[in-house]
Design an enzyme around this catalytic site. Structure first.
Site, PDB file in Angstrom:
ATOM      1  CE  LYS A 172      -1.577   1.520   3.829  1.00  0.00           C
ATOM      2  NZ  LYS A 172      -0.897   2.859   3.819  1.00  0.00           N
ATOM      3  CG  ASP A 211      -2.748   1.435   7.044  1.00  0.00           C
ATOM      4  OD1 ASP A 211      -3.527   2.396   6.936  1.00  0.00           O
ATOM      5  OD2 ASP A 211      -1.517   1.567   7.137  1.00  0.00           O
TER       6      ASP A 211
END
Length: 294
Positions: A9, A136
């Protein structure tokens, strides 16, 4: 055996917009994925186990309870079943590096076990399960570009991203996220205003240059090598933007094409970890492995 890819990410920008009474910071960030990834495999078994390998597997060996195992138990509880599976995590992403490796691994475990155990939970339900495990993880469940706000639990559609090259670089120095937030000083930054789409990589990079990563300055102070990495990236042929991702120490550079990003990786110091390719925008990681392999 079921295999799931866990793409890195990348925070293309990250604004710290405020702070809650409980101390958690509020963020505004555009998250994208790729091109490097960990790989998680799941096979039927009576008990729950996790085997680690890959270039960064040893870094996790001392953890008493990996986030992958916590995700597995959370899904088993939600499905009211015994958590039995033999998991293998091939750790290709550096640890504590600002690219959500652990979160991506946990999300991959949720996807893999959802299939292995035939739980039939959709992405929204898996993301809801993931929230208590880490801020996340929900955005990593689908691994699609998203605008993240709040502490990460608010996800909105991202602008359509053009074809663009992405080069990830880490100086092989771990950096703890809490330490970076503690070192941050100054005022908060308003949320960004983004278009519905960018016509090309150059326009996207030009817009992002007007934004920033509010954690970059404190991370540079804690890890001066980050400044060296960003300077090196900015000087590479074809680089459109060089910036740190998340809380560091991984940095990234945008290029006009995936091929120019791969070519630029060959120009970097051999002691740095790097991976070049294209932004990952397909979702369903199990169906579309990241470009360039792992």
């Amino acid at each position: 055996m079921i295999r799931e890819y866990a793409p890195a990410k990348v925070n293309l920008y990250l604004h710290v917009t405020g702070r809650r009474p409980d101390g958690y910071h509020l963020l505004d960030s555009l998250a994208a994925f790729g091109p490097a990834a960990d790989v998680l495999e799941a096979a039927p078994a009576d008990d729950l186990s996790l085997t680690l390998d890959g270039p960064f597997g040893e870094s996790l060996a001392a953890e008493p309870d990996n986030l992958v195992l916590r995700a597995a138990r959370a899904l088993a509880d939600a499905a009211a079943r015994r958590p039995g599976a033999a998991l293998r995590l091939t750790k290709n992403l550096p640890v504590a590096s600002g690219i959500g490796g652990g979160s991506a691994d946990a999300a991959a475990a949720l996807r893999a076990l959802n299939r292995l155990w035939n739980c039939r939970l959709d992405a929204a339900r898996l993301a809801l399960l993931a929230q208590p495990l880490g801020a996340d993880i929900p955005v990593c469940v689908e691994s699609r570009p998203r605008l993240m706000q709040g502490v990460g639990e608010i996800m909105r559609p991202a602008p359509h991203l053009p074809d663009v090259g992405l080069l990830l670089v880490n100086p092989r120095v771990p950096l703890a996220t809490p330490a970076v937030f503690r070192a941050r000083q100054g005022d908060f930054t308003p949320a960004a205003r983004l278009p519905e789409a960018w016509p090309d990589a150059e326009a996207m990079a030009a817009h992002l240059r007007g934004l920033r990563n509010d954690l970059e300055a404190p991370a540079r102070a804690l890890c001066p090598l980050i400044s060296d990495v960003i300077s090196t990236l900015a000087a590479l042929p074809g680089c459109l933007l060089a910036r740190m991702s998340g809380s560091g120490a991984t940095c990234f550079a945008l290029f006009p094409t995936a091929e120019t990003a791969r070519q630029a990786a060959a120009l970097l110091p051999a002691e740095w970890w790097s991976f070049g390719g294209g932004l990952y925008e397909g979702g369903a990681p199990s169906l579309h492995p990241p470009a360039g392999g792992v």
